[in-house]
Design an enzyme around this catalytic site. Structure first.
Site, PDB file in Angstrom:
ATOM      1  N   ALA A  35     130.247 142.685  29.225  1.00 26.77           N
ATOM      2  CA  ALA A  35     129.583 143.612  30.148  1.00 26.77           C
ATOM      3  C   ALA A  35     128.474 142.864  30.891  1.00 26.77           C
ATOM      4  O   ALA A  35     127.305 143.272  30.913  1.00 26.77           O
ATOM      5  CB  ALA A  35     129.041 144.836  29.404  1.00 26.77           C
ATOM      6  N   LEU A  36     128.867 141.748  31.481  1.00 28.37           N
ATOM      7  CA  LEU A  36     127.884 140.811  32.033  1.00 28.37           C
ATOM      8  C   LEU A  36     127.135 141.395  33.234  1.00 28.37           C
ATOM      9  O   LEU A  36     127.728 142.030  34.096  1.00 28.37           O
ATOM     10  CB  LEU A  36     128.590 139.517  32.459  1.00 28.37           C
ATOM     11  CG  LEU A  36     129.373 138.787  31.364  1.00 28.37           C
ATOM     12  CD1 LEU A  36     129.927 137.467  31.897  1.00 28.37           C
ATOM     13  CD2 LEU A  36     128.515 138.540  30.125  1.00 28.37           C
ATOM     14  N   ASP A  38     123.365 140.473  35.865  1.00 24.58           N
ATOM     15  CA  ASP A  38     122.663 139.305  36.429  1.00 24.58           C
ATOM     16  C   ASP A  38     121.861 138.536  35.374  1.00 24.58           C
ATOM     17  O   ASP A  38     121.658 137.330  35.513  1.00 24.58           O
ATOM     18  CB  ASP A  38     121.705 139.747  37.547  1.00 24.58           C
ATOM     19  CG  ASP A  38     122.475 140.177  38.793  1.00 24.58           C
ATOM     20  OD1 ASP A  38     123.707 139.988  38.844  1.00 24.58           O
ATOM     21  OD2 ASP A  38     121.831 140.714  39.723  1.00 24.58           O
ATOM     22  N   HIS A  40     122.758 137.923  32.277  1.00 23.03           N
ATOM     23  CA  HIS A  40     123.672 136.962  31.628  1.00 23.03           C
ATOM     24  C   HIS A  40     123.969 135.790  32.553  1.00 23.03           C
ATOM     25  O   HIS A  40     124.044 134.642  32.119  1.00 23.03           O
ATOM     26  CB  HIS A  40     125.009 137.640  31.288  1.00 23.03           C
ATOM     27  CG  HIS A  40     124.924 138.709  30.256  1.00 23.03           C
ATOM     28  ND1 HIS A  40     125.126 140.042  30.553  1.00 23.03           N
ATOM     29  CD2 HIS A  40     124.686 138.652  28.929  1.00 23.03           C
ATOM     30  CE1 HIS A  40     125.011 140.752  29.450  1.00 23.03           C
ATOM     31  NE2 HIS A  40     124.741 139.935  28.450  1.00 23.03           N
ATOM     32  N   GLN A 157     115.836 138.559  18.093  1.00 21.62           N
ATOM     33  CA  GLN A 157     117.089 137.814  17.926  1.00 21.62           C
ATOM     34  C   GLN A 157     116.873 136.324  18.228  1.00 21.62           C
ATOM     35  O   GLN A 157     117.352 135.455  17.493  1.00 21.62           O
ATOM     36  CB  GLN A 157     118.158 138.386  18.861  1.00 21.62           C
ATOM     37  CG  GLN A 157     119.402 137.530  18.983  1.00 21.62           C
ATOM     38  CD  GLN A 157     120.484 138.200  19.792  1.00 21.62           C
ATOM     39  OE1 GLN A 157     121.182 139.054  19.282  1.00 21.62           O
ATOM     40  NE2 GLN A 157     120.639 137.830  21.051  1.00 21.62           N
ATOM     41  N   VAL A 180     115.381 138.858  32.734  1.00 20.73           N
ATOM     42  CA  VAL A 180     115.632 139.157  34.151  1.00 20.73           C
ATOM     43  C   VAL A 180     115.435 140.663  34.326  1.00 20.73           C
ATOM     44  O   VAL A 180     115.948 141.467  33.524  1.00 20.73           O
ATOM     45  CB  VAL A 180     117.060 138.719  34.562  1.00 20.73           C
ATOM     46  CG1 VAL A 180     117.318 139.042  36.031  1.00 20.73           C
ATOM     47  CG2 VAL A 180     117.234 137.223  34.306  1.00 20.73           C
ATOM     48  N   SER A 190     122.982 145.764  29.322  1.00 19.14           N
ATOM     49  CA  SER A 190     124.274 146.460  29.455  1.00 19.14           C
ATOM     50  C   SER A 190     124.115 147.947  29.160  1.00 19.14           C
ATOM     51  O   SER A 190     124.931 148.763  29.569  1.00 19.14           O
ATOM     52  CB  SER A 190     125.295 145.890  28.470  1.00 19.14           C
ATOM     53  OG  SER A 190     125.160 144.515  28.368  1.00 19.14           O
ATOM     54  N   ARG A 191     123.057 148.290  28.422  1.00 14.12           N
ATOM     55  CA  ARG A 191     122.868 149.706  28.061  1.00 14.12           C
ATOM     56  C   ARG A 191     122.297 150.543  29.199  1.00 14.12           C
ATOM     57  O   ARG A 191     122.331 151.772  29.131  1.00 14.12           O
ATOM     58  CB  ARG A 191     121.918 149.822  26.879  1.00 14.12           C
ATOM     59  CG  ARG A 191     122.506 149.241  25.635  1.00 14.12           C
ATOM     60  CD  ARG A 191     121.561 149.398  24.510  1.00 14.12           C
ATOM     61  NE  ARG A 191     122.159 148.826  23.305  1.00 14.12           N
ATOM     62  CZ  ARG A 191     121.595 148.850  22.137  1.00 14.12           C
ATOM     63  NH1 ARG A 191     120.430 149.427  21.985  1.00 14.12           N
ATOM     64  NH2 ARG A 191     122.184 148.320  21.099  1.00 14.12           N
TER      65      ARG A 191
HETATM   66  O1  PAF Z   1     122.660 139.315  22.295  1.00 14.54           O
HETATM   67  C1  PAF Z   1     123.887 139.433  22.193  1.00 14.54           C
HETATM   68  O2  PAF Z   1     124.571 139.652  23.184  1.00 14.54           O
HETATM   69  C2  PAF Z   1     124.550 139.311  20.833  1.00 14.54           C
HETATM   70  O3  PAF Z   1     123.709 139.740  19.813  1.00 14.54           O
HETATM   71  C3  PAF Z   1     125.083 137.900  20.532  1.00 14.54           C
HETATM   72  C4  PAF Z   1     123.954 136.872  20.530  1.00 14.54           C
HETATM   73  C5  PAF Z   1     126.119 137.517  21.562  1.00 14.54           C
HETATM   74  C6  PAF Z   1     125.741 137.844  19.150  1.00 14.54           C
HETATM   75  O4  PAF Z   1     126.847 138.693  19.086  1.00 14.54           O
END
Ligand code: PAF
EC number: 6.3.2.1
Length: 287
Positions: A35-36, A38, A40, A157, A180, A190-191
């Site tokens: 679900a890319l 900008d 990403h 994360q 961004v 994406s949410r």
């Molecule tokens: O941040 C994310 O999109 C996910 O947690 C990741 C790092 C791809 C791991 O599934």
């Protein structure tokens, strides 16, 4: 221009990476759930600056979703994602099926302390980081990349992945890339597509609140008092607040007596059915 090489198995991924390595290229990896947007694509562009070739992984990792979080509702948009990766000149897409990543009998999980148990996301998603760390460790070893780029939006994360790579001696550099944002400050996610128009109008309040707290604290206001005001403002606007905290930027421990820098302000709150997170450095405005 060469098209994106699509790989579905670890063997295919390794073969494609090996071919590039033969030409002495370095490899960058951008792990994603797909679900890319900008945000990403900015990570892919950063990876392109830091490595000769870029692998983007697209895998909706079931082990990082709790039973209460609807995995089946996670947006899956591979065709559109591929088009965006083509434009960004990504070299390899790794999009495996669940069985390829977690074959029958899979029995190993990375166990975490430190930033993974800081009392932030982990308080609301207790099994989340074990799932993230395990899949990220696997993606690092599957791709054999030299450098990985992660967004700062998922700041806890990023800290967990950095700590894990260091602790397990994984031979990869973990790079954090600034969040961004939309023009009104909302962190891209994406949410965001799940927000109603009214919720979308309210959502930038999270970033405005963080910015207001940072600016006030930097000119000498009492940080705890500013955080308390921020919590009240967020709840008064109709969010259900999970946390709004200031923490040490590198390990997410409480600030205690260490002063303001380097510190991070982090927030998570629900707006209707959508959970939003954001964070900024406790420093003059940058993003
Ligand atoms: O941040 C994310 O999109 C996910 O947690 C990741 C790092 C791809 C791991 O599934």
């Amino acid at each position: 221009m060469a098209d994106v090489i699509i790989t579905r198995t670890v063997a295919e991924l390794r073969r494609a990476v090996r071919e590039f390595r033969r030409g002495d290229e370095t490899i960058g990896v951008v792990p994603t759930l797909g679900a890319l947007h900008d945000g990403h694509i900015a990570l892919v562009q950063e990876a392109r600056k830091r490595a000769g070739r870029v692998v983007t992984t697209l895998f909706v990792n079931p082990t990082q979703f709790a039973a209460t979080e609807d995995l089946s509702k996670y947006p899956r948009t591979e065709e559109a994602d591929l088009a965006r990766l083509r434009e960004a000149r990504c070299d390899i897409l790794f999009a495996p099926e669940v069985d390829e990543v977690y074959p029958r009998g899979f029995a190993t999980t990375v166990s975490l302390e430190g930033p993974a148990v800081a009392g932030l996301e982990d308080r609301f998603r207790p099994s989340h980081f074990a799932g993230v760390a395990t899949i990220v460790a696997k993606l690092f070893t599957m791709s054999g990349a030299d450098v990985a780029v992660f967004g700062e939006k998922d700041y806890q994360q990023l800290c967990v992945v950095r700590r894990m790579a260091r602790d397990l001696d994984l031979p990869i550099e973990v790079v954090g890339f600034p969040t961004v944002r939309e023009a009104d400050g909302l962190a891209m996610s994406s949410r965001n597509r799940f927000l109603s128009p009214e919720e979308r109008g309210l959502a930038p309040l999270l970033h405005r609140t963080l910015r207001g707290i940072a600016d006030a604290a930097l000119v000498g206001a009492d940080l705890e008092a500013e955080l308390a005001k921020g919590r009240t403002a967020i709840e008064a606007a109709g969010f259900r607040l999970d946390y709004l905290e200031a923490r040490q930027a590198d390990n997410l421990a409480p600030l205690g007596g260490v002063g303001l820098a380097p510190a991070r302000l982090l927030v998570a709150a629900r707006l209707g059915a959508t959970r939003l997170i954001d964070n900024i450095a406790l420093a003059p405005a940058r993003n």
